[in-house]
Design an enzyme around this catalytic site. Sequence first.
Site, PDB file in Angstrom:
ATOM      1  N   LYS A 193       2.384  -9.637  -6.046  1.00 22.28           N
ATOM      2  CA  LYS A 193       3.236  -8.671  -5.362  1.00 22.28           C
ATOM      3  C   LYS A 193       4.716  -9.048  -5.479  1.00 22.28           C
ATOM      4  O   LYS A 193       5.569  -8.187  -5.682  1.00 22.28           O
ATOM      5  CB  LYS A 193       2.837  -8.571  -3.890  1.00 22.28           C
ATOM      6  CG  LYS A 193       1.495  -7.877  -3.733  1.00 22.28           C
ATOM      7  CD  LYS A 193       1.055  -7.852  -2.296  1.00 22.28           C
ATOM      8  CE  LYS A 193      -0.203  -7.020  -2.143  1.00 22.28           C
ATOM      9  NZ  LYS A 193      -0.901  -7.300  -0.899  1.00 22.28           N
ATOM     10  N   ALA A 225       0.832  -1.220   0.000  1.00 28.54           N
ATOM     11  CA  ALA A 225       0.000   0.000   0.000  1.00 28.54           C
ATOM     12  C   ALA A 225       0.859   1.259   0.000  1.00 28.54           C
ATOM     13  O   ALA A 225       1.629   1.480  -0.915  1.00 28.54           O
ATOM     14  CB  ALA A 225      -0.984  -0.020   1.165  1.00 28.54           C
TER      15      ALA A 225
END
Length: 812
Positions: free
Chosen positions: A670, A599
């Site tokens: 990711k 994030a």
Amino acid sequence: MSVEPSLDQIRTVADNVQVHKFGGSSLADAFCYRRVARIVTEYAGASDVVVVSAAGDTTNRILAIIKAQRESGDTADILLDQLERFQQGLITELLGTEFASPLLEQSTIDFQRFRDFVSGEEHIEHEAELLSYGELWSARLLAALLRKQGTKAEHIDARDFLKAEDAPEPIIQELESRHNLLNRVAPFPGTRFIVTGFIARGLQGESLTLGRNGSDYSATLVGSLLNSKQVTIWKDVAGVYSADPRKIERVVSLPTLDWSEAEELARLGSPVLHPRTFQPVDRDRMVISVRSSLKVENQQTRIGNFEHTEPKGKVFTSLSEVVLFKVELNDRELVKQLEALDLTPLVSWTEPEKHQQYLVFHQNHLNYISQWLERIKAGNAVTQIHGYSMVALVGNRIQETDQYNTFKLQLDDQQVRRFAVSEDGCSAVAILEQKLDNRLLNRLHSQLFNYRRSLGVLVIGRGNIGTAWLDLFRQQRDRINQVMDVRVIGIANSKKLWLDYSGVELNDWQAGFDRLSRPYVLTELLRELPNAPYDELVMIDLTDAKPVAQLYPSLFANGLHIISANKRAGSAEESLYREIRTIQHEYKREWLYNTTVGAGLPLNYAINDLRGSGDEIRSISGIFSGTMSWLFENFTDGVKFSDLVLEAKKRGYSEPDPREDLSCQDLVRKLLILAREIGLNLDWEDISVSSLVPESLRDISASEFLERAEELDEPMDHMLKEAAKEGNVPRLLASFSVSEEGRVSAKIGVEYIPAGDMLANLIPGENIFVIYTDWYSEMPLVISGPGAGKHVTAGGVQSDLNQLLAKLTVTG
Ligand code: ADP
Ligand code: ASP
Ligand code: MG
């Protein structure tokens, strides 16, 4: 062929016929010709007139042949052979054997004439006679190509209608030329006429040229003879830019220029428009567009009458060589002669105390002026001075702009011989006693234009993060706008789009969206977006959609930068990922995706800074998923794993189908993004993954999975107990490492770690990245904090936007 046209036919021409012009760069090779032919059939009307220049650098080549002929030796023959091969190569490649022969025969005759000229067999007095072939060949070939493709087309040699009196700027015989042209064109609606640019016929029947790059002028001349409303000048650039893109980076294209600005730019010798382009134009009637034949979808520049043109420096232009003429004013006769010189200087000024006047001319005019000086025998009273250059800033009411002051200030360090504002206030011109280099030009340009450039933002995805980011942006707008004029021009979900180029109203945007959004197709929007009147555009992709990721190459190719929270592009299969990167670099676009991993955590900064400073990343491991962190940190003795899964779903911590998280697909994404970020070649199959979803729960519906979630418990309990035997706890870890030999290994799965370990003691939901590098080898660099949540993610998007602004406003 000459049939007197009726009045009606003439009126029809004036109302309907537009003129298109293609320069040498638009006709550089066979591929370009085909593209032009397509534009002529698709974008031009059936009776439009097309003006063409010589293909590629044909004019330069002919000039070189003429020069070589004077110097004797065999260079002229060699150059001639090369030109013949180039021209005939175009013919055969474009027309194929069946259609090529008449043109090839004609071409052979033409080249025989050149050979006779080179050998001295034929004396050709006027260079223009030979130069004319360049445009003649283009017109003939383009017309033949169109006919071959089934489009009605004919070529016209401009010398058959355009009559002019010889002068450095030939004086057009308007009445006769108009009559001739209308007679030729008006009776044949439905035929596209391809006219040679650059050339005209003199009063003695000799060939004339209209000066280098003269086809722009030919186009507006033809337009005005036909009384057309629109002339489109197709170039290899998407309109007029803030500077010459061959010399200067990060130029911006200009949606509009008004007549006086465009005329001043042309007068100052910018190659983008011939100095006389605007002379024949009826300014109340005609609009001129400059647009790209290479990328028709790109923005264009319209030149015409525009209201409310505010004072603004629009184009920075330069000439690397200008010539100064110093005139002794005591010579009265000479002064009189000078007044009659039919060539206006770029700048002139008088130094009364020295009784001297200075006139500055474009290098191109040197020959003519030298000859003129010889003719009037003024040699002694006029001195030629070389080694000067010119830089200028063009734009309405230039003195009223801040850029004017910046320009003056920045020139302080340079050797300025003269700084002046043009009579109509449309330009500030500096004559420098020095050579120009591109660094200086780039620096001046960025100082003049980077100040408050504009950025249009298109937001795709209006869910949680979209809403949070729009709120954040609204609060920060004033601060951001000090750097650049940033406006949200569109908000879209997968079906509907609210687009407003002047910027959508962000207070209560949901209501605006409900009222004003329309169904849209992203691929179609893409083609439209380059018309948005912004210096730069960015799409913020807040979706989780693969189809959007697949459009990244087109987005870059259409000039957009991208900020993504969407992981699908960064973790796409190698082939798509490569394509995205290639096109991104080709079009020099920015791509920021800070929030796709961790994030808002400043992971990207740390990694890029270390690498940029010379460190090497050896491994990154940790807990990259907020969902998994929450599940495992809460998973202790006596707690059912399935209960945690259901609770996570209820609280919105997991994907709607928690198997997305449990199968670790999100983590693979990711990991791929991180590994690629540090330059590793990694694809999906290179990562070993052990899913937490048992075989029996994989191929069932989401609702059935939720009902049978308890089946997760047995293996998970087993794991917990196994780990506890050694004082460990299970955690889902992702990691990759690069060995000394450069081998990469990457894995995702549950590992047992000591209960006291840092990784075992996170706040539920926390992410942790443990980074080993050459410098951080004994003890790792650790970054941890919330790895999900709409506010931190929106903040991360904002950080990307900030970075983008910094990149777009760097000074050279
Ligand atoms: P053509 O021969 O196709 O008519 P030119 O090559 O003569 O076109 O002129 C276009 C070139 O002008 C561009 O490729 C660009 O390098 C140059 N140029 C100089 N200044 C500008 C400007 N301000 N905007 C756009 N192009 C410019
Ligand atoms: N072919 C000519 C030149 O190169 C005219 C033009 O291109 O407009 O100058
Ligand atoms: Mg040109």
